[in-house]
Design an enzyme around this catalytic site. Structure first.
Site, PDB file in Angstrom:
ATOM      1  N   LYS A 133       0.853  -1.194   0.000  1.00 56.16           N
ATOM      2  CA  LYS A 133       0.000   0.000   0.000  1.00 56.16           C
ATOM      3  C   LYS A 133       0.888   1.244   0.000  1.00 56.16           C
ATOM      4  O   LYS A 133       1.930   1.249   0.639  1.00 56.16           O
ATOM      5  CB  LYS A 133      -0.843   0.047   1.281  1.00 56.16           C
ATOM      6  CG  LYS A 133      -1.978  -0.940   1.343  1.00 56.16           C
ATOM      7  CD  LYS A 133      -2.773  -0.754   2.636  1.00 56.16           C
ATOM      8  CE  LYS A 133      -3.852  -1.814   2.788  1.00 56.16           C
ATOM      9  NZ  LYS A 133      -4.968  -1.682   1.849  1.00 56.16           N
ATOM     10  N   ARG A 187     -10.299 -11.467   1.867  1.00 56.76           N
ATOM     11  CA  ARG A 187     -11.178 -12.480   1.286  1.00 56.76           C
ATOM     12  C   ARG A 187     -10.521 -13.854   1.300  1.00 56.76           C
ATOM     13  O   ARG A 187     -11.194 -14.872   1.377  1.00 56.76           O
ATOM     14  CB  ARG A 187     -11.579 -12.051  -0.139  1.00 56.76           C
ATOM     15  CG  ARG A 187     -10.416 -11.881  -1.072  1.00 56.76           C
ATOM     16  CD  ARG A 187     -10.745 -11.054  -2.309  1.00 56.76           C
ATOM     17  NE  ARG A 187     -10.876  -9.620  -2.009  1.00 56.76           N
ATOM     18  CZ  ARG A 187     -11.200  -8.686  -2.900  1.00 56.76           C
ATOM     19  NH1 ARG A 187     -11.439  -9.034  -4.155  1.00 56.76           N
ATOM     20  NH2 ARG A 187     -11.286  -7.423  -2.542  1.00 56.76           N
TER      21      ARG A 187
HETATM   22  N1  BES Z   1      -7.966  -3.918   4.588  1.00 53.47           N
HETATM   23  C1  BES Z   1      -8.214  -3.477   3.274  1.00 53.47           C
HETATM   24  C2  BES Z   1      -9.541  -2.737   3.132  1.00 53.47           C
HETATM   25  C3  BES Z   1      -9.584  -1.400   3.776  1.00 53.47           C
HETATM   26  C4  BES Z   1      -9.261  -0.277   3.056  1.00 53.47           C
HETATM   27  C5  BES Z   1      -9.983  -1.271   5.082  1.00 53.47           C
HETATM   28  C6  BES Z   1      -9.312   0.967   3.645  1.00 53.47           C
HETATM   29  C7  BES Z   1     -10.014  -0.033   5.673  1.00 53.47           C
HETATM   30  C8  BES Z   1      -9.695   1.098   4.941  1.00 53.47           C
HETATM   31  C9  BES Z   1      -8.214  -4.649   2.316  1.00 53.47           C
HETATM   32  O1  BES Z   1      -7.424  -5.708   2.646  1.00 53.47           O
HETATM   33  C10 BES Z   1      -7.709  -4.113   1.027  1.00 53.47           C
HETATM   34  O2  BES Z   1      -6.558  -3.789   0.968  1.00 53.47           O
HETATM   35  N2  BES Z   1      -8.573  -4.039   0.031  1.00 53.47           N
HETATM   36  C11 BES Z   1      -8.208  -3.540  -1.234  1.00 53.47           C
HETATM   37  C12 BES Z   1      -8.745  -4.506  -2.245  1.00 53.47           C
HETATM   38  C13 BES Z   1      -8.223  -4.282  -3.629  1.00 53.47           C
HETATM   39  C14 BES Z   1      -6.752  -4.613  -3.689  1.00 53.47           C
HETATM   40  C15 BES Z   1      -9.003  -5.180  -4.535  1.00 53.47           C
HETATM   41  C16 BES Z   1      -8.847  -2.164  -1.384  1.00 53.47           C
HETATM   42  O3  BES Z   1      -9.959  -1.964  -0.900  1.00 53.47           O
HETATM   43  O4  BES Z   1      -8.203  -1.304  -1.945  1.00 53.47           O
HETATM   44 MG    MG Z   2      -5.441  -5.486   1.926  1.00 52.73          MG
END
Ligand code: BES
Ligand code: MG
Ligand code: ZN
Length: 502
Positions: free
Chosen positions: A282, A356
């Site tokens: 990230k 997931r």
């Molecule tokens: N933990 C995150 C989701 C999340 C994002 C929670 C912001 C709280 C605040 C999850 O694991 C994630 O990274 N999701 C990605 C999915 C994408 C790579 C398909 C997302 O939401 O960007």
């Molecule tokens: Mg994630």
């Protein structure tokens, strides 16, 4: 914190402030009679209201000072229009008053349960609600501040004021006990959520579960090690965890409050103790707050604790797949193919779509209980937050009744949920060229419909009545609200307890 029911204001013991909730333009003169000898200040109260042009609007508050020994202050707490009453609004208005009092170091509160309020909620429910508000609004996560004086002072007592018969007093006491158990569950979830990733990891979470079972023998806990996870064939949980020096854990908490032949409800919580994104790292700004990526796990911990303390006559199982998602030489990669516990193969397109994956194995595991229903809670997608904002969470279910009932349970405690779609187009988008499914897909382009494609991914692993809650509203809580101090908000605990109490 102590809770006391007072049928006579004269018995108030050194109360710092009496909270007096009022609806907008409510006639309060007759209500002031409940204040007993404080009623002598009726004229003063009415005058101050007039001079300050206090209307009782939502979030409006007014302090009136008395010369009464046991009770030097009355705080009128505006609730907004009576017709627009909701549990959520009541919680916010009274919670903000509690925070204000606590900031002033007034730690002995009294709350008047007015006749107008008792028209909105039965006495037991009202008492439970007020206990939850006082406890939840004044919880603070500040144990790492080395300057003890900089920490928030906990409330010491809350007294309920009103004219109560003996039966009403009993009902109040029942409500107080209920509210106390639920609030403890909520604050426990928040405590776990706030714990920094320097301390919090899958093993820590496992230890917390074991400690829970020690305190409450009606809970049975197992914490499966990496080896045991491998033996069960949970390849997805294993894959997500393999980049971290902390091994993944699979945590099982069982509560058998009814005969074993009754099918259990299974609650599943995403327990990523830190989500860096893994090799699909990230960007810095998006990595902030990723300690909260175990708030689904925290919610099911809090809920099953409350269920056990309330001694519900239900069977409830909490499952938590827990891992730390880190980049390293041993981390799983984009292009990897992982095999879930049911043999389904998953092509990894993005290691940041890890929630997931760990849930997939937990959802397969849930089948062995032949569950009545399975509800999972997960901080799963930024897309859900983009869709709904941070006040409501998304709910997905192929079953109208289940979805409606969970939404209704949320409504009853002031937690907002909104149903979002599952459907063939989302499921189709998750099919892979090289494996059964992939962990990233979109409808009309990769980023589109992200909350629904994530839910559709989970659906491949469910063979029972199922609902999924994407905790958009539990995240980005670093900022405080007037009625809640900063950090994890414990979203989901109360909804689950309300749903399971039906
Ligand atoms: N933990 C995150 C989701 C999340 C994002 C929670 C912001 C709280 C605040 C999850 O694991 C994630 O990274 N999701 C990605 C999915 C994408 C790579 C398909 C997302 O939401 O960007
Ligand atoms: Mg994630
Ligand atoms: Zn995540």
């Amino acid at each position: 914190m102590k809770y006391i029911v007072q049928t006579n204001i004269e018995e108030l013991t050194s109360c710092n402030v009496v909270l007096f909730p009022v609806f907008e333009d409510q006639k309060i003169e007759s209500e002031l009679k409940t204040l007993g000898s404080l009623g002598h200040y009726r004229e003063k109260i009415m005058n101050t209201i007039k001079l300050e042009e206090f209307k009782g609007k939502k979030m409006e508050r007014l302090l009136v000072y008395t010369e009464h020994e046991q009770c030097p202050r009355i705080m009128l707490v505006g609730l907004g229009k009576e017709k627009e009453y909701s549990v959520k609004k009541f919680r916010e208005c009274v919670g903000a008053a509690c925070v204000q009092a606590q900031n002033k170091k007034w730690t002995h509160l009294s709350v008047v349960l007015t006749a107008a309020l008792r028209k909105k909620e039965a006495l037991t429910e009202l008492a439970s609600l007020v206990v939850r508000i006082t406890k939840i609004s004044t919880y603070a996560y500040d144990e790492h501040k080395s300057d003890v004086d900089a920490r928030v002072i906990p409330l010491e007592s809350v007294e309920f004021v009103g004219k109560f018969t003996a039966t009403e007093k009993k009902n109040l006491e029942k409500g107080i006990e209920h509210g106390d158990h639920v609030a403890e569950g909520v604050n426990f979830a928040r405590q776990l959520g706030n714990t920094p990733p320097s301390h919090m990891n899958p093993e820590y979470l496992g230890r917390e579960a074991l400690a829970l079972a020690r305190k409450n023998p009606s809970l049975k806990v197992s914490v499966l090690s990496e080896k045991e996870i491998a033996k069960l064939g949970m390849g997805c949980l294993l894959g997500v965890g393999q980049g971290s020096k902390h091994e993944p854990k699979f945590i099982i908490i069982e509560y058998w409050g009814a005969p074993k032949k009754q099918k259990p409800s299974v609650i599943v919580g995403k327990g990523i103790t830190f989500d860096s994104g893994g090799l699909s790292l990230k960007p810095g700004a998006y990595m902030m707050d990723m300690k909260y990526d175990m708030l689904g796990a925290a919610a099911v911990f809090g809920a099953i604790k409350a269920v056990a303390d309330l001694k519900l006559k239900k069977n409830v199982i909490a499952l938590v797949p827990s891992a730390e998602n880190m980049p390293s030489g041993t981390a799983f990669r984009p292009d990897d193919i992982l095999t879930a516990m049911n043999g389904k193969t998953v092509e990894i397109k993005n290691t940041d779509a890890e929630g997931r994956l760990v849930l997939a194995d937990a959802l397969v595991y849930a089948k062995k209980y032949e569950p009545l229903e399975v509800i999972d809670l997960a901080t799963l997608t930024g897309a859900c937050m983009a869709a709904l904002g941070t006040e409501r969470s998304g709910i997905f279910s192929p079953i109208d009744k289940l979805s409606d009932e969970v939404v209704q349970a949320g409504e009853s405690v002031g937690e907002g949920l909104w149903r979002l779609p599952l459907g063939e187009e989302y499921s189709e988008a998750m099919k892979s060229e090289v494996a059964d499914i992939k962990n990233l897909g979109g409808v009309g382009g990769d980023p589109y419909g992200g909350a629904s494609t994530a839910a559709a991914f989970l659906q491949f692993f469910t063979e029972y009545p199922w609902a999924h809650i994407d905790l958009a509203s539990a995240i980005l809580m670093s900022k405080s609200k007037p009625w809640l101090r900063p950090g994890a908000n414990g979203f989901g605990v109360e909804t689950l307890v309300a749903y399971l109490s039906k």
